[in-house]
Design an enzyme around this catalytic site. Structure first.
Site, PDB file in Angstrom:
ATOM      1  N   THR A  95       0.828  -1.207   0.000  1.00  0.00           N
ATOM      2  CA  THR A  95       0.000   0.000   0.000  1.00  0.00           C
ATOM      3  C   THR A  95       0.862   1.255   0.000  1.00  0.00           C
ATOM      4  O   THR A  95       1.914   1.285   0.614  1.00  0.00           O
ATOM      5  CB  THR A  95      -0.868  -0.005   1.279  1.00  0.00           C
ATOM      6  OG1 THR A  95      -1.580  -1.229   1.339  1.00  0.00           O
ATOM      7  CG2 THR A  95      -1.816   1.165   1.314  1.00  0.00           C
ATOM      8  N   ARG A 118     -13.061  -8.976  -1.674  1.00  0.00           N
ATOM      9  CA  ARG A 118     -12.257  -8.772  -0.470  1.00  0.00           C
ATOM     10  C   ARG A 118     -11.869  -7.305  -0.323  1.00  0.00           C
ATOM     11  O   ARG A 118     -11.473  -6.639  -1.268  1.00  0.00           O
ATOM     12  CB  ARG A 118     -11.010  -9.642  -0.519  1.00  0.00           C
ATOM     13  CG  ARG A 118     -10.089  -9.510   0.706  1.00  0.00           C
ATOM     14  CD  ARG A 118      -8.949  -8.549   0.496  1.00  0.00           C
ATOM     15  NE  ARG A 118      -8.000  -8.530   1.623  1.00  0.00           N
ATOM     16  CZ  ARG A 118      -6.975  -7.689   1.717  1.00  0.00           C
ATOM     17  NH1 ARG A 118      -6.759  -6.790   0.756  1.00  0.00           N
ATOM     18  NH2 ARG A 118      -6.183  -7.717   2.760  1.00  0.00           N
ATOM     19  N   VAL A 119     -11.976  -6.792   0.884  1.00  0.00           N
ATOM     20  CA  VAL A 119     -11.535  -5.439   1.226  1.00  0.00           C
ATOM     21  C   VAL A 119     -10.622  -5.547   2.440  1.00  0.00           C
ATOM     22  O   VAL A 119     -10.960  -6.214   3.421  1.00  0.00           O
ATOM     23  CB  VAL A 119     -12.726  -4.512   1.537  1.00  0.00           C
ATOM     24  CG1 VAL A 119     -12.236  -3.161   2.062  1.00  0.00           C
ATOM     25  CG2 VAL A 119     -13.585  -4.307   0.300  1.00  0.00           C
ATOM     26  N   GLY A 120      -9.469  -4.905   2.384  1.00  0.00           N
ATOM     27  CA  GLY A 120      -8.523  -4.926   3.484  1.00  0.00           C
ATOM     28  C   GLY A 120      -8.657  -3.728   4.394  1.00  0.00           C
ATOM     29  O   GLY A 120      -9.717  -3.102   4.494  1.00  0.00           O
ATOM     30  N   ASP A 121      -7.568  -3.356   5.030  1.00  0.00           N
ATOM     31  CA  ASP A 121      -7.591  -2.262   6.011  1.00  0.00           C
ATOM     32  C   ASP A 121      -7.491  -0.887   5.374  1.00  0.00           C
ATOM     33  O   ASP A 121      -7.869   0.116   5.987  1.00  0.00           O
ATOM     34  CB  ASP A 121      -6.435  -2.428   6.995  1.00  0.00           C
ATOM     35  CG  ASP A 121      -5.076  -2.261   6.314  1.00  0.00           C
ATOM     36  OD1 ASP A 121      -4.807  -3.012   5.349  1.00  0.00           O
ATOM     37  OD2 ASP A 121      -4.287  -1.394   6.724  1.00  0.00           O
ATOM     38  N   GLY A 130       0.713  -3.823   4.626  1.00  0.00           N
ATOM     39  CA  GLY A 130       0.860  -5.243   4.905  1.00  0.00           C
ATOM     40  C   GLY A 130      -0.466  -5.971   4.826  1.00  0.00           C
ATOM     41  O   GLY A 130      -1.387  -5.533   4.132  1.00  0.00           O
ATOM     42  N   VAL A 131      -0.563  -7.082   5.516  1.00  0.00           N
ATOM     43  CA  VAL A 131      -1.767  -7.908   5.480  1.00  0.00           C
ATOM     44  C   VAL A 131      -2.873  -7.219   6.271  1.00  0.00           C
ATOM     45  O   VAL A 131      -2.832  -7.137   7.500  1.00  0.00           O
ATOM     46  CB  VAL A 131      -1.484  -9.313   6.022  1.00  0.00           C
ATOM     47  CG1 VAL A 131      -2.769 -10.140   6.067  1.00  0.00           C
ATOM     48  CG2 VAL A 131      -0.440 -10.009   5.149  1.00  0.00           C
ATOM     49  N   GLY A 132      -3.863  -6.723   5.552  1.00  0.00           N
ATOM     50  CA  GLY A 132      -4.884  -5.879   6.157  1.00  0.00           C
ATOM     51  C   GLY A 132      -5.727  -6.554   7.213  1.00  0.00           C
ATOM     52  O   GLY A 132      -6.179  -5.914   8.167  1.00  0.00           O
TER      53      GLY A 132
END
Length: 327
Positions: A188, A216-219, A240-242
Site C-alpha cells: 500500500t 475482499r476489502v482490506g484495512d 501489509g496484510v490488512g
C-alpha cells in the site's frame, strides 16, 4: 466597626495572595496543554514508491500549501504509474481478473472519506476526497462508489495492464494463494503530511492483495485501521496484510499510544507487538506501521525486515529509511 474593618482588610490581603499563587499555576497548566510548535512541513510515506509520491506532495507543502492537497497529490503518483503493481493503474487483479481498488483520506478537521471495492477508476483517492467533501457519508463501495464517481465526472477506464494480465494468467496455472513476505501485493502507499501551519492530513490507497477473493476489502479504506489522523496528537498509517491490521484497529491504536506519551517509534512497535501476540501465524505475514506526531517526529516498525519508508522535510531530502522490525 474597627474589628470588622480589620477582618475585611485581612480577607482582602489573603485573597490577593491566593490569586497571586493561582495565576502562575494556571499559566503552567495552559503551557502544559498548549499545542506544540508546528514541526512542518514534512511528508512521510510507505515503500519505495513513496519517494516520487513525496516529491509531488512536497511541491505543495514547500509553497505553504495545505496538507490535504499534498497527500492527495502525492499518492496519485503511484496510483497512475502502471509499473507499480500494488496501487491503482497497474495493480494486479483478484483471482477473477478484476482490478479492485480501495482508498481513504482524512484531514486536520477529523473529516474523512473512503471508497472500497471500486473498479474502473485510476485515482480512487480523489474519489474518496469527494465522498468526504460532497456527501454526508464516510464510505461508498462497489457499484455505489462507481455511480458516484461517474456523477462527479471521473473517467472510467480499464485498469488491467498487459503486465498485470500476464501475471494473473500465470498464477491461474496453479491458482494457489500464499503471501510471500515483502513480495506479495500488499505494498500500500500510505502517506502523512504536516504543513507549515501545523495541520496534518493522511491518505492511503491500494489495489489490495493480488489474487484475493473477489469482493475482499482490506484495512486500507477503513478509517482507524489503515489510516487515522488526530491533530491533537498526530497520525498513523499501515501497510501489509490488512486482516491483521483490522483486528487491532491498528492506526487508531498507534495514535492513542502516542496520546499516552509514546514516541511514534514506540507506538508503532507496540502495535506490531499486539499483532504478534494475537496472530498465531504472524511469522507468515508482514505488517508495518508508520507514524508522525504534531512536532514532525516520525517512526516506523514492522514484523519482518524489509519494510521501508520515505521522508522529506527541510533537513531530509526524500530519504528512504529501513524500518526496524521484530524478527
Amino acid at each position: 466597626m474597627m474589628n470588622s474593618r480589620r477582618r475585611f482588610l485581612r480577607r482582602s490581603a489573603l485573597s490577593a495572595l491566593a490569586l497571586s499563587g493561582v495565576r502562575p499555576a494556571l499559566a503552567s497548566v495552559r503551557s502544559a496543554f498548549s499545542s506544540p510548535a508546528p514541526g512542518g512541513p514534512v511528508v512521510i510515506s510507505t515503500w519505495n514508491h513513496g519517494v516520487p509520491a513525496n516529491s509531488a506532495a512536497w511541491e505543495i507543502l514547500n509553497k505553504g500549501g495545505r496538507s490535504l492537497d499534498a497527500v492527495e497529490a502525492g499518492v496519485r503518483v503511484p496510483e497512475g504509474d502502471p509499473t507499480v503493481s500494488t496501487v491503482g493503474y497497474g495493480g494486479w487483479p483478484d483471482r477473477d481478473g478484476h482490478v479492485t481498488l480501495d482508498a481513504c483520506i482524512m484531514d486536520e478537521q477529523d473529516r474523512c472519506g473512503s471508497v472500497a471495492f471500486l473498479e474502473g477508476f485510476k485515482h480512487p483517492i480523489s474519489i474518496a476526497r469527494r465522498v468526504m467533501e460532497k456527501t454526508p457519508h464516510v464510505m461508498l463501495v462497489g457499484e455505489g462508489a462507481r455511480q458516484f464517481a461517474l456523477e462527479e465526472g471521473f473517467p472510467e477506464e480499464n485498469l488491467l495492464t498487459a503486465d498485470a494480465e500476464k501475471a494473473w494468467k500465470e498464477w491461474l496455472k496453479d491458482a494457489k494463494y500464499k503471501p510471500v513476505i515483502n513480495i506479495e501485493n500488499h505494498d500500500t502507499i500510505s502517506m502523512l503530511a504536516l504543513d507549515k501551519n501545523g495541520k496534518m492530513s493522511g491518505a492511503c490507497t491500494t489495489s489490495g492483495m493480488s489474487w484475493k477473493m473477489h469482493g475482499r476489502v482490506g484495512d486500507s479504506p477503513i478509517i482507524g485501521a489503515g489510516l487515522f489522523v488526530d491533530n491533537e496528537v498526530g497520525g498513523a498509517c499501515a501497510t501489509g496484510v490488512g486482516e491483521a491490521v483490522i483486528r487491532i484497529v491498528g492506526s487508531h491504536m498507534v495514535v492513542e499510544l502516542m496520546r499516552q506519551g509514546n514516541s511514534p517509534q514506540q507506538a508503532c512497535q507496540a502495535a506490531v507487538e499486539r499483532i504478534i501476540k494475537k496472530y498465531p501465524d504472524f511469522r507468515d505475514i508482514q505488517v508495518g506501521f508508520l507514524a508522525m506526531n504534531m512536532k514532525g517526529e516520525y517512526g516506523a516498525y514492522a514484523i519482518h525486515p524489509g519494510f521501508n519508508y520515505a521522508v522529506k522535510n527541510q533537513k531530509v531530502d526524500n530519504q528512504l529509511i529501513d524500518a526496524k522490525s521484530k524478527l
